[in-house]
Design a protein around this motif. Structure first.
Motif, short mmCIF file in Angstrom:
data_model
loop_
_atom_site.label_atom_id
_atom_site.label_comp_id
_atom_site.label_asym_id
_atom_site.label_seq_id
_atom_site.Cartn_x
_atom_site.Cartn_y
_atom_site.Cartn_z
N ALA A 151 0.75 -1.26 -0.05
CA ALA A 151 -0.09 0.03 -0.12
C ALA A 151 0.74 1.44 -0.04
O ALA A 151 0.31 2.34 0.27
CB ALA A 151 -1.00 -0.16 1.14
N LYS A 174 -5.99 5.87 9.37
CA LYS A 174 -7.09 5.25 8.82
C LYS A 174 -8.66 5.66 9.60
O LYS A 174 -8.30 6.37 10.79
CB LYS A 174 -7.18 3.91 8.81
CG LYS A 174 -6.04 3.41 8.05
CD LYS A 174 -6.04 1.91 8.02
CE LYS A 174 -4.63 1.70 7.26
NZ LYS A 174 -4.95 -0.29 6.74
N ALA A 213 -3.52 -6.32 10.60
CA ALA A 213 -4.30 -6.23 9.38
C ALA A 213 -4.20 -4.67 8.97
O ALA A 213 -4.88 -4.29 7.97
CB ALA A 213 -5.56 -6.72 9.27
N ASN A 214 -3.33 -3.72 9.49
CA ASN A 214 -3.14 -2.55 9.05
C ASN A 214 -1.61 -1.95 8.80
O ASN A 214 -1.67 -1.09 8.04
CB ASN A 214 -3.83 -1.74 10.45
CG ASN A 214 -5.23 -1.86 10.63
OD1 ASN A 214 -5.78 -2.49 11.51
ND2 ASN A 214 -6.08 -1.35 9.56
N VAL A 215 -1.00 -2.58 9.44
CA VAL A 215 0.58 -1.92 9.18
C VAL A 215 1.52 -2.92 8.54
O VAL A 215 2.86 -2.78 9.08
CB VAL A 215 1.02 -1.14 10.44
CG1 VAL A 215 0.18 0.00 10.79
CG2 VAL A 215 1.28 -2.13 11.77
N ASN A 216 1.29 -3.91 7.64
CA ASN A 216 2.02 -4.57 7.13
C ASN A 216 2.96 -3.66 6.18
O ASN A 216 4.29 -4.03 6.09
CB ASN A 216 1.45 -5.40 6.17
CG ASN A 216 0.76 -6.52 6.80
OD1 ASN A 216 1.12 -7.65 7.49
ND2 ASN A 216 -0.53 -6.65 7.04
N VAL A 217 2.58 -2.71 5.82
CA VAL A 217 3.52 -1.52 4.86
C VAL A 217 4.66 -1.20 5.82
O VAL A 217 5.79 -0.92 5.39
CB VAL A 217 2.56 -0.22 5.05
CG1 VAL A 217 1.70 -0.52 3.44
CG2 VAL A 217 1.56 0.09 5.84
N ASN A 244 -6.95 5.51 3.59
CA ASN A 244 -5.95 5.03 4.20
C ASN A 244 -4.59 5.68 3.73
O ASN A 244 -4.26 5.53 2.65
CB ASN A 244 -5.76 3.46 3.73
CG ASN A 244 -7.08 2.65 4.30
OD1 ASN A 244 -7.57 2.98 5.09
ND2 ASN A 244 -7.19 1.65 3.68
N HIS A 246 -0.85 6.81 4.24
CA HIS A 246 0.51 6.54 4.87
C HIS A 246 1.63 7.45 4.34
O HIS A 246 1.54 8.05 3.49
CB HIS A 246 1.12 5.19 4.08
CG HIS A 246 0.03 4.10 4.52
ND1 HIS A 246 -0.13 3.55 5.79
CD2 HIS A 246 -0.82 3.48 3.87
CE1 HIS A 246 -1.05 2.46 5.75
NE2 HIS A 246 -1.48 2.52 4.38
N LYS A 271 -9.88 -1.83 5.69
CA LYS A 271 -8.56 -1.97 6.32
C LYS A 271 -7.57 -1.86 5.16
O LYS A 271 -6.49 -1.47 5.35
CB LYS A 271 -8.39 -3.25 7.19
CG LYS A 271 -9.29 -3.27 8.19
CD LYS A 271 -9.00 -4.75 8.91
CE LYS A 271 -9.65 -4.92 10.39
NZ LYS A 271 -11.12 -5.17 10.32
N THR A 272 -7.65 -2.57 4.14
CA THR A 272 -7.00 -2.86 2.72
C THR A 272 -6.95 -1.63 1.65
O THR A 272 -8.12 -1.34 1.34
CB THR A 272 -7.10 -4.20 2.30
OG1 THR A 272 -6.78 -5.21 3.29
CG2 THR A 272 -6.47 -4.61 1.16
N SER A 273 -5.99 -1.19 1.43
CA SER A 273 -6.05 -0.05 0.32
C SER A 273 -5.89 -0.77 -0.95
O SER A 273 -5.21 -1.79 -1.28
CB SER A 273 -4.79 0.58 0.41
OG SER A 273 -4.77 1.36 1.53
O1 OAA Z 1 -3.86 -1.31 2.77
C1 OAA Z 1 -3.29 -0.37 3.61
O2 OAA Z 1 -3.47 0.68 3.75
C2 OAA Z 1 -2.31 -1.06 4.78
C3 OAA Z 1 -2.61 -2.14 5.35
O3 OAA Z 1 -3.61 -2.55 5.43
C4 OAA Z 1 -1.34 -3.11 5.73
O4 OAA Z 1 -0.29 -2.47 5.49
O5 OAA Z 1 -1.39 -4.12 6.50
#
Ligand code: OAA
Ligand code: NDP
Length: 296
Positions: A151, A174, A213-217, A244, A246, A271-273
């Motif tokens: 993302a 978010k 589920a939000n900051v894998n980035v 979302n 970042h 949650k997912t972009s």
């Molecule tokens: O999709 C996004 O904005 C970021 C996201 O959920 C992730 O990094 O897990």
């Protein structure tokens, strides 16, 4: 590839090279996995073909298999286990679009069988021990591990300046609904958030567990750059956020870099972009078409 380009090549007598089909097994048939599979079927990821699906949520898996198999198309196999998926004849690559837990549970099975893996839940890779184990396994079996930019962008610049980086910060903002269910949001679930509120501040190492589920980035940014303990993460809940968002700021001896992504959330999973889905498709396309590489 642009069809004019191939027409010009044909007219000039140069033979078009038909890329070999890349057979893909998909773990995770939710928002991202389904969208990716549809793009593959539309031919947007080069020569890739989805041949098998696995999801612990069986109705989701069946619905996607039926959709892909409609209109005379061949239906992907519905695998009961990841071992079944990996044992599909001629499988080349497994794409994970499920969860960090799925990566931890299944990476070994995939990589030790010599199958390459594209990982979207990159937070799972943040543990140096896990990363070392799976990298060694991939090296031994000849498999590759791909972690798309997801993302965000700017991963190329962070990688290139890795040795010169002094400070990297990522601020992820978010809407509260996009943070629900995260362990790091538990204390806020019942509270009304009316303005931008900092929910978490700390390291990428800690953030990926609190907001899986939000900051894998943040995991991806940290692995490309200064490392997970040194990468600073701020998570903000803002009901008025345009999507979302970042924001990455890096200070290095090569200069100061700032990147901002104001992403449209995915229709079925806020949650997912949507950009993360596009990044997965583009990574797959580039795996299918080795040769020209643009960017680091
Ligand atoms: O999709 C996004 O904005 C970021 C996201 O959920 C992730 O990094 O897990
Ligand atoms: N790298 C990046 O930049 C980004 C990464 N992501 C990550 O990508 C992943 C996919 O996102 P998205 O499609 O939106 O998520 P969804 O929740 O829409 O779909 C995930 C699917 O995978 C299933 N699943 C979860 N865990 C497992 C498991 N252990 N084994 C098999 N199936 C499993 C889920 O089932 P059930 O619902 O029953 O749990 C669900 O059907 C997520 O981890 C997300 O955080 C997302 C955006 C950006």
């Amino acid at each position: 590839m642009n069809s004019d380009f191939f027409n010009d090549l044909r007219e000039s007598g140069v033979q078009e090279v038909v890329p070999e089909q890349v057979n893909v097994g998909l773990i995770g048939c939710g928002s991202m996995g389904s969208e990716l599979a549809r793009a593959v079927q539309r031919g947007e990821a080069g020569s890739a073909k989805i041949i098998g699906l696995f999801d612990e949520y069986q109705p989701g898996r069946t619905a996607l298999a039926n959709e892909l198999g409609s209109n005379g198309n061949s239906k992907p196999v519905e695998a009961e286990t990841v071992s079944d998926l990996v044992n599909q004849p001629n499988l080349d690559l497994v794409i994970e679009c499920a969860s960090q837990a799925a990566v931890v549970a299944h990476a070994e099975t995939v990589l030790s069988a010599g199958k390459s893996m594209l990982v979207m839940s990159s937070g799972a890779m943040i543990s140096p021990d896990f990363m070392r184990t799976v990298s060694a396994m991939a090296e031994k079996s000849g498999a590759s591990i791909y972690i798309p930019s997801g993302a965000v962008g700017g991963i190329d610049a962070l990688r290139a300046s890795k040795a010169l980086l002094k400070e990297v910060t990522i601020v992820s903002t978010k809407k509260p609904i996009s943070l629900t269910g995260a362990p790091g949001f538990a204390d806020w679930e019942d509270k009304e958030i009316t303005q931008a509120t900092v929910i978490y501040e700390g390291s990428a190492t800690e953030a990926v567990g609190l907001f899986p589920a939000n900051v894998n980035v943040a995991a991806t940014v940290s692995m490309a750059g200064i490392g997970p303990d040194a990468t600073k993460v701020r998570v903000v809940a803002d009901p008025n956020s345009p999507g979302n968002v970042h924001e990455i700021n890096a200070v290095s001896k090569a200069g100061k870099f700032s990147f901002r992504f104001e992403n449209m959330p995915h229709e079925t999973n806020p949650k997912t972009s949507f950009l993360a889905v596009l990044a997965a498709i583009e990574t797959l396309r580039s795996i299918c078409e080795p040769g020209l590489r643009i960017g680091t």
